[in-house]
Design a protein around this motif. Structure first.
Motif, PDB file in Angstrom:
ATOM      1  N   ARG A 191       0.841  -1.214   0.000  1.00  0.00           N
ATOM      2  CA  ARG A 191       0.000   0.000   0.000  1.00  0.00           C
ATOM      3  C   ARG A 191       0.867   1.251   0.000  1.00  0.00           C
ATOM      4  NH1 ARG A 191      -4.735   1.287   3.062  1.00  0.00           N
ATOM      5  NH2 ARG A 191      -5.118   3.503   2.674  1.00  0.00           N
ATOM      6  N   ASP A 192       1.942   1.245   0.791  1.00  0.00           N
ATOM      7  CA  ASP A 192       2.840   2.401   0.794  1.00  0.00           C
ATOM      8  C   ASP A 192       4.225   1.948   1.289  1.00  0.00           C
ATOM      9  OD1 ASP A 192       3.634   4.956   0.349  1.00  0.00           O
ATOM     10  OD2 ASP A 192       2.549   5.856   2.027  1.00  0.00           O
ATOM     11  N   VAL A 193       5.253   2.580   0.749  1.00  0.00           N
ATOM     12  CA  VAL A 193       6.630   2.319   1.175  1.00  0.00           C
ATOM     13  C   VAL A 193       7.118   3.584   1.862  1.00  0.00           C
ATOM     14  CG1 VAL A 193       8.974   1.774   0.415  1.00  0.00           C
ATOM     15  CG2 VAL A 193       7.017   0.788  -0.805  1.00  0.00           C
ATOM     16  N   ILE A 194       7.569   3.423   3.090  1.00  0.00           N
ATOM     17  CA  ILE A 194       7.949   4.593   3.897  1.00  0.00           C
ATOM     18  C   ILE A 194       9.350   4.359   4.453  1.00  0.00           C
ATOM     19  CG2 ILE A 194       7.386   5.901   6.000  1.00  0.00           C
ATOM     20  CD1 ILE A 194       4.459   4.299   5.173  1.00  0.00           C
ATOM     21  N   CYS A 195      10.198   5.375   4.342  1.00  0.00           N
ATOM     22  CA  CYS A 195      11.527   5.243   4.933  1.00  0.00           C
ATOM     23  C   CYS A 195      11.906   6.562   5.610  1.00  0.00           C
ATOM     24  CB  CYS A 195      12.557   4.841   3.882  1.00  0.00           C
ATOM     25  SG  CYS A 195      12.762   6.024   2.569  1.00  0.00           S
ATOM     26  N   SER A 196      13.073   6.578   6.227  1.00  0.00           N
ATOM     27  CA  SER A 196      13.522   7.813   6.885  1.00  0.00           C
ATOM     28  C   SER A 196      14.475   8.556   5.943  1.00  0.00           C
ATOM     29  CB  SER A 196      14.229   7.473   8.205  1.00  0.00           C
ATOM     30  OG  SER A 196      15.575   7.138   7.952  1.00  0.00           O
ATOM     31  N   ASP A 197      14.978   9.674   6.432  1.00  0.00           N
ATOM     32  CA  ASP A 197      15.878  10.490   5.602  1.00  0.00           C
ATOM     33  C   ASP A 197      17.359  10.157   5.842  1.00  0.00           C
ATOM     34  OD1 ASP A 197      15.989  11.536   8.139  1.00  0.00           O
ATOM     35  OD2 ASP A 197      15.471  13.590   7.571  1.00  0.00           O
ATOM     36  N   THR A 198      17.650   8.992   6.469  1.00  0.00           N
ATOM     37  CA  THR A 198      19.057   8.587   6.553  1.00  0.00           C
ATOM     38  C   THR A 198      19.591   8.358   5.138  1.00  0.00           C
ATOM     39  OG1 THR A 198      18.424   6.267   6.783  1.00  0.00           O
ATOM     40  CG2 THR A 198      18.812   7.506   8.828  1.00  0.00           C
ATOM     41  N   ILE A 199      18.676   7.955   4.231  1.00  0.00           N
ATOM     42  CA  ILE A 199      18.957   7.981   2.793  1.00  0.00           C
ATOM     43  C   ILE A 199      17.830   8.840   2.211  1.00  0.00           C
ATOM     44  CG2 ILE A 199      19.224   6.638   0.672  1.00  0.00           C
ATOM     45  CD1 ILE A 199      20.091   4.261   2.347  1.00  0.00           C
ATOM     46  N   GLU A 200      18.196   9.879   1.477  1.00  0.00           N
ATOM     47  CA  GLU A 200      17.181  10.857   1.068  1.00  0.00           C
ATOM     48  C   GLU A 200      16.450  10.380  -0.179  1.00  0.00           C
ATOM     49  OE1 GLU A 200      19.444  14.503   1.104  1.00  0.00           O
ATOM     50  OE2 GLU A 200      19.652  14.400   3.290  1.00  0.00           O
ATOM     51  N   ARG A 201      15.164  10.100   0.014  1.00  0.00           N
ATOM     52  CA  ARG A 201      14.309   9.541  -1.037  1.00  0.00           C
ATOM     53  C   ARG A 201      12.996  10.309  -1.085  1.00  0.00           C
ATOM     54  NH1 ARG A 201      17.877   6.880  -3.647  1.00  0.00           N
ATOM     55  NH2 ARG A 201      18.800   5.095  -2.610  1.00  0.00           N
ATOM     56  N   GLY A 202      12.265  10.116  -2.192  1.00  0.00           N
ATOM     57  CA  GLY A 202      10.928  10.714  -2.281  1.00  0.00           C
ATOM     58  C   GLY A 202      10.006  10.171  -1.204  1.00  0.00           C
ATOM     59  N   CYS A 203      10.255   8.963  -0.727  1.00  0.00           N
ATOM     60  CA  CYS A 203       9.382   8.374   0.299  1.00  0.00           C
ATOM     61  C   CYS A 203      10.005   8.490   1.699  1.00  0.00           C
ATOM     62  CB  CYS A 203       9.045   6.927  -0.040  1.00  0.00           C
ATOM     63  SG  CYS A 203      10.481   5.882  -0.302  1.00  0.00           S
ATOM     64  N   SER A 204      10.940   9.431   1.869  1.00  0.00           N
ATOM     65  CA  SER A 204      11.522   9.680   3.213  1.00  0.00           C
ATOM     66  C   SER A 204      10.538  10.525   4.015  1.00  0.00           C
ATOM     67  CB  SER A 204      12.848  10.439   3.089  1.00  0.00           C
ATOM     68  OG  SER A 204      13.816   9.674   2.446  1.00  0.00           O
ATOM     69  N   LYS A 205       9.656   9.860   4.728  1.00  0.00           N
ATOM     70  CA  LYS A 205       8.599  10.594   5.453  1.00  0.00           C
ATOM     71  C   LYS A 205       8.901  10.726   6.939  1.00  0.00           C
ATOM     72  CE  LYS A 205       5.173   9.214   2.068  1.00  0.00           C
ATOM     73  NZ  LYS A 205       4.153   8.221   1.731  1.00  0.00           N
ATOM     74  N   ILE A 206       9.982  10.108   7.384  1.00  0.00           N
ATOM     75  CA  ILE A 206      10.350  10.154   8.807  1.00  0.00           C
ATOM     76  C   ILE A 206      11.750  10.754   8.876  1.00  0.00           C
ATOM     77  CG2 ILE A 206      10.834   8.737  10.858  1.00  0.00           C
ATOM     78  CD1 ILE A 206       8.950   6.578   9.424  1.00  0.00           C
ATOM     79  N   SER A 207      11.935  11.766   9.725  1.00  0.00           N
ATOM     80  CA  SER A 207      13.262  12.373   9.810  1.00  0.00           C
ATOM     81  C   SER A 207      14.014  11.885  11.044  1.00  0.00           C
ATOM     82  CB  SER A 207      13.173  13.894   9.852  1.00  0.00           C
ATOM     83  OG  SER A 207      14.498  14.416   9.929  1.00  0.00           O
ATOM     84  N   ALA A 208      15.304  11.642  10.840  1.00  0.00           N
ATOM     85  CA  ALA A 208      16.168  11.243  11.959  1.00  0.00           C
ATOM     86  C   ALA A 208      16.762  12.467  12.662  1.00  0.00           C
ATOM     87  CB  ALA A 208      17.288  10.347  11.435  1.00  0.00           C
ATOM     88  N   ALA A 209      16.443  13.675  12.173  1.00  0.00           N
ATOM     89  CA  ALA A 209      17.115  14.885  12.680  1.00  0.00           C
ATOM     90  C   ALA A 209      16.909  15.081  14.185  1.00  0.00           C
ATOM     91  CB  ALA A 209      16.624  16.110  11.918  1.00  0.00           C
ATOM     92  N   ASP A 210      15.667  14.941  14.649  1.00  0.00           N
ATOM     93  CA  ASP A 210      15.396  15.254  16.062  1.00  0.00           C
ATOM     94  C   ASP A 210      16.098  14.284  17.007  1.00  0.00           C
ATOM     95  OD1 ASP A 210      13.972  17.454  15.430  1.00  0.00           O
ATOM     96  OD2 ASP A 210      11.999  16.505  15.623  1.00  0.00           O
ATOM     97  N   ILE A 211      16.085  13.009  16.664  1.00  0.00           N
ATOM     98  CA  ILE A 211      16.701  12.033  17.572  1.00  0.00           C
ATOM     99  C   ILE A 211      18.234  12.186  17.558  1.00  0.00           C
ATOM    100  CG2 ILE A 211      16.619  10.127  15.883  1.00  0.00           C
ATOM    101  CD1 ILE A 211      16.279   8.211  18.136  1.00  0.00           C
ATOM    102  N   ILE A 212      18.787  12.541  16.403  1.00  0.00           N
ATOM    103  CA  ILE A 212      20.249  12.769  16.347  1.00  0.00           C
ATOM    104  C   ILE A 212      20.591  14.016  17.168  1.00  0.00           C
ATOM    105  CG2 ILE A 212      22.207  13.337  14.851  1.00  0.00           C
ATOM    106  CD1 ILE A 212      20.740  11.749  12.592  1.00  0.00           C
ATOM    107  N   ALA A 213      19.774  15.066  16.999  1.00  0.00           N
ATOM    108  CA  ALA A 213      20.023  16.309  17.754  1.00  0.00           C
ATOM    109  C   ALA A 213      19.963  16.027  19.251  1.00  0.00           C
ATOM    110  CB  ALA A 213      19.004  17.373  17.362  1.00  0.00           C
ATOM    111  N   ALA A 214      18.971  15.247  19.672  1.00  0.00           N
ATOM    112  CA  ALA A 214      18.822  14.932  21.097  1.00  0.00           C
ATOM    113  C   ALA A 214      20.062  14.183  21.604  1.00  0.00           C
ATOM    114  CB  ALA A 214      17.560  14.102  21.324  1.00  0.00           C
ATOM    115  N   GLU A 215      20.559  13.265  20.800  1.00  0.00           N
ATOM    116  CA  GLU A 215      21.732  12.486  21.203  1.00  0.00           C
ATOM    117  C   GLU A 215      22.978  13.385  21.291  1.00  0.00           C
ATOM    118  OE1 GLU A 215      21.772   9.508  22.321  1.00  0.00           O
ATOM    119  OE2 GLU A 215      23.923   9.142  22.356  1.00  0.00           O
ATOM    120  N   LEU A 216      23.114  14.298  20.338  1.00  0.00           N
ATOM    121  CA  LEU A 216      24.269  15.213  20.366  1.00  0.00           C
ATOM    122  C   LEU A 216      24.204  16.134  21.580  1.00  0.00           C
ATOM    123  CD1 LEU A 216      24.352  16.047  16.552  1.00  0.00           C
ATOM    124  CD2 LEU A 216      26.229  14.981  17.828  1.00  0.00           C
TER     125      LEU A 216
END
Ligand code: R5P
Length: 282
Positions: A254-279
């Motif tokens: 029905r849908d393919v969803i991935c994060s932006d660790t690899i930047e794709r048209g279906c990158s609907k989830i960002s890892a930015a906030d969790i990386i920022a929190a860890e830093l």
């Protein structure tokens, strides 16, 4: 502190800079006539967060060049997707431990490394500096909530991904299970038949990587045969090689969803906030 990112991690790098309320360093990329990479950075700071997914060989070279260009700064490296991590051991005599080769190369010039859902945590020991891994499982669970699925089943394609599926499922208190995958070759997998409670339900298959899509296409065939209402495919790293997205859609996903660790048209989830929190935490 500033953020600098490789060409193929520019969206995540910019999102991370925004999450850290800092600026991103501009980089100009070009090539020499023989194809070798060249780059030149804008004004650097004395503390730098370098962001670069090893999505292919060019991205690896650009990352190494950026680390070297930042040699006057204290650098921390964010490696959102680490290519070559699946060759994490010597399976046959004469093979390299590719994950170790990459880990050692990117460790020179940085003081610590953060990875995101690295394929095998054992690889962390190959880095030459302290390295730790963070997981997007919770963010994926939060994304699945926005789909408003009725009583979904969260499914791992193999036992190795079961802990990840459990963590995703905990976001909504959903049921989870796993399949038994056998890899025949780089593109071919088989699934041991397993009776699941999939009839008339939405099933979300979750994995760290979708590469050729073979794993999930095979799993979805089994699920539809068992009467699943619809099947979603969600992963952290959308490698999506060799037409994998089309393959999955053609298999009825029905849908393919991935994060932006690899930047794709279906990158609907960002890892930015969790990386920022860890830093920030460290
Ligand atoms: C393997 O262990 C990984 O977790 C993924 O399941 C695998 O990389 C998926 O590959 P593909 O999409 O080619 O079946």
């Amino acid at each position: 502190m500033k953020v600098i990112c490789t060409e193929k991690s520019q969206i995540l790098g910019t999102s991370l800079a925004r999450a850290l309320k800092t600026s991103v360093v501009e980089v100009k990329y070009s090539r020499f006539p023989d194809g070798e990479h060249y780059l030149i950075t804008g004004e650097l700071d004395d503390e730098t967060i370098i962001v670069g997914s090893v999505v292919d060989n060019d991205a690896l070279v650009q990352l190494l060049l950026i680390i070297d260009a930042c040699d006057c700064s204290k650098n921390r490296l964010v490696l959102p997707y680490m290519g070559y991590a699946r060759q994490d051991k010597r399976f046959r005599h004469g093979e390299p431990v590719s994950a170790r080769a990459i880990a050692q190369a990117v460790s020179i010039g940085v003081s610590e490394i953060i990875t995101v859902n690295i394929h095998e945590k054992e690889v962390l020991k190959y880095f030459g500096v302290p390295a730790r891994n963070i997981s997007l499982a919770h963010d994926i669970g939060s994304y699945i909530k926005t789909l408003h699925l009725d009583n979904p089943l969260i499914l791992a394609p193999d036992e190795g991904a079961l802990i990840f599926a459990r963590q995703v499922a905990s976001a909504g208190g959903w049921e989870f299970d796993h399949l038994e995958k056998n890899r025949i070759s780089g593109v071919e997998v088989t699934m041991a038949p397993k009776q699941l409670c999939a009839a008339s339900r939405s099933v979300v298959i979750v994995d760290d990587i979708i590469s050729t899509g073979g794993t999930i296409a095979t799993a979805s065939g089994m699920l539809y045969q068992q009467g699943a209402k619809d099947v979603f495919a969600v992963c952290v790293h959308g490698v999506l090689t060799g037409g994998a997205y089309v393959r999955l859609m053609a298999a009825g996903i029905r849908d393919v969803i991935c994060s932006d660790t690899i930047e794709r048209g279906c990158s609907k989830i960002s890892a930015a906030d969790i990386i920022a929190a860890e830093l920030k935490r460290c």
